[in-house]
Design a protein around this motif. Structure first.
Motif, PDB file in Angstrom:
ATOM      1  N   ALA A 312       0.724  -1.321  -0.008  1.00 44.60           N
ATOM      2  CA  ALA A 312       0.176  -0.218  -0.215  1.00 44.60           C
ATOM      3  C   ALA A 312       0.682   1.318  -0.001  1.00 44.60           C
ATOM      4  N   MET A 313       1.701   1.425  -1.058  1.00 49.44           N
ATOM      5  CA  MET A 313       2.577   2.517  -1.100  1.00 49.44           C
ATOM      6  C   MET A 313       1.952   3.620  -1.171  1.00 49.44           C
ATOM      7  N   ASP A 314       0.946   3.891  -1.913  1.00 48.19           N
ATOM      8  CA  ASP A 314       0.010   5.336  -2.124  1.00 48.19           C
ATOM      9  C   ASP A 314      -0.603   5.638  -0.740  1.00 48.19           C
ATOM     10  N   GLN A 315      -1.162   4.788   0.174  1.00 49.95           N
ATOM     11  CA  GLN A 315      -1.744   4.912   1.261  1.00 49.95           C
ATOM     12  C   GLN A 315      -0.511   5.309   2.425  1.00 49.95           C
ATOM     13  N   GLN A 316       0.631   4.762   2.000  1.00 47.70           N
ATOM     14  CA  GLN A 316       1.635   5.229   3.104  1.00 47.70           C
ATOM     15  C   GLN A 316       2.244   6.612   2.771  1.00 47.70           C
ATOM     16  N   ALA A 317       2.308   6.939   1.560  1.00 51.97           N
ATOM     17  CA  ALA A 317       2.526   8.336   0.862  1.00 51.97           C
ATOM     18  C   ALA A 317       1.559   9.381   1.505  1.00 51.97           C
ATOM     19  N   THR A 318       0.397   8.896   1.474  1.00 51.95           N
ATOM     20  CA  THR A 318      -0.577   9.827   2.204  1.00 51.95           C
ATOM     21  C   THR A 318      -0.342  10.184   3.516  1.00 51.95           C
ATOM     22  N   VAL A 319      -0.005   9.035   4.455  1.00 51.12           N
ATOM     23  CA  VAL A 319       0.166   9.337   5.787  1.00 51.12           C
ATOM     24  C   VAL A 319       1.340  10.244   5.970  1.00 51.12           C
ATOM     25  N   VAL A 320       2.401   9.978   5.391  1.00 48.82           N
ATOM     26  CA  VAL A 320       3.497  11.090   5.592  1.00 48.82           C
ATOM     27  C   VAL A 320       3.475  12.570   4.922  1.00 48.82           C
ATOM     28  N   ARG A 321       2.525  12.628   3.837  1.00 47.15           N
ATOM     29  CA  ARG A 321       2.155  13.916   3.536  1.00 47.15           C
ATOM     30  C   ARG A 321       1.178  14.523   4.620  1.00 47.15           C
ATOM     31  N   THR A 322       0.225  13.873   5.066  1.00 43.58           N
ATOM     32  CA  THR A 322      -0.659  14.377   6.095  1.00 43.58           C
ATOM     33  C   THR A 322       0.283  14.891   7.169  1.00 43.58           C
ATOM     34  N   ALA A 323       1.107  14.146   7.584  1.00 42.24           N
ATOM     35  CA  ALA A 323       2.229  14.601   8.832  1.00 42.24           C
ATOM     36  C   ALA A 323       2.875  15.728   8.413  1.00 42.24           C
ATOM     37  N   LEU A 324       3.383  15.944   7.163  1.00 39.98           N
ATOM     38  CA  LEU A 324       4.123  17.038   6.771  1.00 39.98           C
ATOM     39  C   LEU A 324       3.038  18.377   6.787  1.00 39.98           C
ATOM     40  N   MET A 325       1.942  18.271   6.409  1.00 43.91           N
ATOM     41  CA  MET A 325       0.990  19.398   6.373  1.00 43.91           C
ATOM     42  C   MET A 325       0.324  19.690   7.715  1.00 43.91           C
ATOM     43  N   ALA A 326       0.578  18.782   8.603  1.00 40.68           N
ATOM     44  CA  ALA A 326      -0.017  19.012   9.850  1.00 40.68           C
ATOM     45  C   ALA A 326       0.886  19.703  10.745  1.00 40.68           C
ATOM     46  N   ALA A 327       2.125  19.821  10.283  1.00 40.18           N
ATOM     47  CA  ALA A 327       3.325  20.471  10.941  1.00 40.18           C
ATOM     48  C   ALA A 327       3.048  22.008  11.338  1.00 40.18           C
ATOM     49  N   ALA A 328       2.449  22.759  10.395  1.00 42.47           N
ATOM     50  CA  ALA A 328       1.952  24.053  10.641  1.00 42.47           C
ATOM     51  C   ALA A 328       1.265  24.420  11.803  1.00 42.47           C
ATOM     52  N   ASP A 329       0.236  23.258  11.984  1.00 40.90           N
ATOM     53  CA  ASP A 329      -0.645  23.732  13.152  1.00 40.90           C
ATOM     54  C   ASP A 329       0.010  23.264  14.607  1.00 40.90           C
ATOM     55  N   ARG A 330       1.301  22.739  14.597  1.00 45.05           N
ATOM     56  CA  ARG A 330       1.646  22.184  15.861  1.00 45.05           C
ATOM     57  C   ARG A 330       2.593  23.331  16.696  1.00 45.05           C
ATOM     58  N   ASP A 331       2.847  23.141  17.732  1.00 46.40           N
ATOM     59  CA  ASP A 331       3.777  24.113  18.344  1.00 46.40           C
ATOM     60  C   ASP A 331       5.343  23.638  17.953  1.00 46.40           C
ATOM     61  N   PRO A 332       6.229  24.561  17.941  1.00 45.71           N
ATOM     62  CA  PRO A 332       7.407  24.427  17.372  1.00 45.71           C
ATOM     63  C   PRO A 332       8.014  23.178  18.237  1.00 45.71           C
ATOM     64  N   ALA A 333       8.764  22.415  17.434  1.00 52.06           N
ATOM     65  CA  ALA A 333       9.522  21.221  18.173  1.00 52.06           C
ATOM     66  C   ALA A 333      10.558  21.710  18.853  1.00 52.06           C
ATOM     67  N   ALA A 334      11.173  20.795  19.722  1.00 53.65           N
ATOM     68  CA  ALA A 334      12.727  21.298  20.318  1.00 53.65           C
ATOM     69  C   ALA A 334      13.749  21.338  19.225  1.00 53.65           C
ATOM     70  N   TYR A 335      14.764  21.828  19.540  1.00 58.67           N
ATOM     71  CA  TYR A 335      15.954  22.058  18.460  1.00 58.67           C
ATOM     72  C   TYR A 335      16.737  20.724  18.817  1.00 58.67           C
ATOM     73  N   VAL A 336      17.003  20.091  17.720  1.00 58.24           N
ATOM     74  CA  VAL A 336      17.840  19.142  17.752  1.00 58.24           C
ATOM     75  C   VAL A 336      18.895  19.009  16.638  1.00 58.24           C
ATOM     76  N   VAL A 337      19.884  18.196  16.712  1.00 56.79           N
ATOM     77  CA  VAL A 337      21.279  18.601  16.034  1.00 56.79           C
ATOM     78  C   VAL A 337      21.082  17.171  15.097  1.00 56.79           C
ATOM     79  N   VAL A 338      21.095  17.325  13.952  1.00 55.80           N
ATOM     80  CA  VAL A 338      21.018  16.215  12.694  1.00 55.80           C
ATOM     81  C   VAL A 338      22.141  15.851  12.259  1.00 55.80           C
ATOM     82  N   LEU A 339      22.930  14.741  12.208  1.00 54.23           N
ATOM     83  CA  LEU A 339      23.875  14.046  11.968  1.00 54.23           C
ATOM     84  C   LEU A 339      23.828  13.189  10.912  1.00 54.23           C
ATOM     85  N   PRO A 340      24.915  12.890  10.137  1.00 56.86           N
ATOM     86  CA  PRO A 340      24.689  11.666   9.290  1.00 56.86           C
ATOM     87  C   PRO A 340      24.966  10.265   9.916  1.00 56.86           C
ATOM     88  N   ARG A 341      24.292   9.282   9.510  1.00 58.63           N
ATOM     89  CA  ARG A 341      24.382   8.181  10.383  1.00 58.63           C
ATOM     90  C   ARG A 341      25.530   7.175   9.560  1.00 58.63           C
TER      91      ARG A 341
END
Length: 341
Positions: A312-341
């Motif tokens: 169900a790749m289409d469905q999973q893409a929708t889940v990710v897109r929904t999470a990305l669109m909802a970011a604007a309605d959430r409180d800002p997240a804590a600052y984190v450091v992103v490093l290569p793994r």
């Protein structure tokens, strides 16, 4: 008996011949040396003198495993199904398994049917059957629901793999079969590990080594599907394969993908714990702890499995897109450091 020679499948049991009006004496006469028929397995006959084809071997093995007395009434007449008890296919729980089933499923690493000395057939444990000729009886307390391949009932790939591996001592052959199962999309690694565990095969070192390669192959296939999902469904590019840390603080864990501007994390769950291997039993606890920690920091965690991406790749893409669109309605997240793994 001339009409029997015209049968599409020239494999019949003693009971089927009797139903055609052929007595036991006539059957024996037809199977005499130099005769037109031959007994291939106990109670199973080929209605021609030459060697059997691959399909005839399969049907003969199934006929041997499914043959049994026909239920009769006290007056000797065959019993008929009643309205309350509709007719069911006889011995529907009998199926081809092992290397023969894998060949029917289309495995390139499985030998051709005619190259197999024996054909494994899966039957319920209570059936009183013995291996004979080219028929090797494999018993199961609860046989799986059969699938159909090549016109015959076959065991699902995980069960067929387990039955095949049980007979193999060649580490390379085992690894090829397990790798092909995942690489070509026949099944997921976790399903293979469950089947091998149920068959008590993970005590064999060459099987454990093959499973480690299988899990690596499974993660590679799942990551490829994840890359395709992002590209084909027009999702924003994330940063791939990263570690998150709090500034000057502890390590928060590794992620398969992260969208820093949206505080959305994605994690592929490719776990397939091996019983008895140290640390495997704690994987689930670590996954849960990491997810809860990130969510307390305001980071949304999307949890995907290889099976969801495959089916169900289409469905999973929708889940990710929904999470990305909802970011604007959430409180800002804590600052984190992103490093290569």
């Amino acid at each position: 008996m001339s009409h029997l020679a015209e049968a599409h499948h020239r494999v019949l049991t003693t009971a089927q011949l009797r139903a055609h009006g052929v007595s036991a004496a006539e059957t024996s006469a037809q199977c005499r040396p130099g005769g037109p028929w031959q007994q291939f397995l106990p109670g199973v006959y080929l209605l021609h003198p030459g060697p059997p084809t691959g399909e005839e071997r399969l049907r003969a093995v199934l006929a041997y495993a499914t043959r049994g007395p026909v239920p009769r009434r006290r007056d000797g007449v065959p019993a008929q199904p009643t309205a309350r008890e509709p007719h069911r296919p006889a011995r529907a729980e009998v199926m081809i398994t092992g290397l023969a089933a894998l060949a029917l499923h289309g495995f390139a690493a499985a030998p051709a049917l005619l190259a197999l000395d024996v054909i494994d057939v899966l039957v319920p444990r209570l059936r009183r059957l013995r291996s004979t000729g080219c028929a090797r009886i494999v018993k199961a307390a609860e046989p799986p629901a059969p699938e159909t391949a090549g016109g015959v009932p076959v065991a699902p790939v995980p069960r067929a793999l387990a039955d095949a591996v049980a007979q193999l001592s060649d580490a390379f052959a085992v690894q090829r079969l397990l790798t092909e199962a995942v690489r070509d999309g026949h099944c997921e690694p976790a399903a293979v590990v469950r089947a091998l565990t149920g068959a008590r095969l993970l005590t064999r070192p060459h099987v454990v080594d093959a499973v480690d390669s299988l899990l690596a192959e499974g993660r590679s296939v799942a990551e490829d599907r994840l890359y395709r999902m992002v590209a084909e469904h027009g999702l924003p590019d994330p940063v791939w394969n990263v570690d998150l840390r709090l500034p000057g603080g502890p390590h928060l864990g590794g992620l398969d993908a992260y969208w820093p501007d949206h505080a959305v994390a994605l994690e592929l769950d490719t776990r397939a714990p091996l019983p008895g291997r140290p640390g495997d039993e704690t994987l689930g606890v670590e996954y849960t702890r990491k997810r809860e920690h990130l969510e307390r920091l305001g980071i949304t965690v999307v949890h995907l499995t290889p099976r969801k991406l495959r089916d169900a790749m289409d469905q999973q893409a929708t889940v990710v897109r929904t999470a990305l669109m909802a970011a604007a309605d959430r409180d800002p997240a804590a600052y984190v450091v992103v490093l290569p793994r």
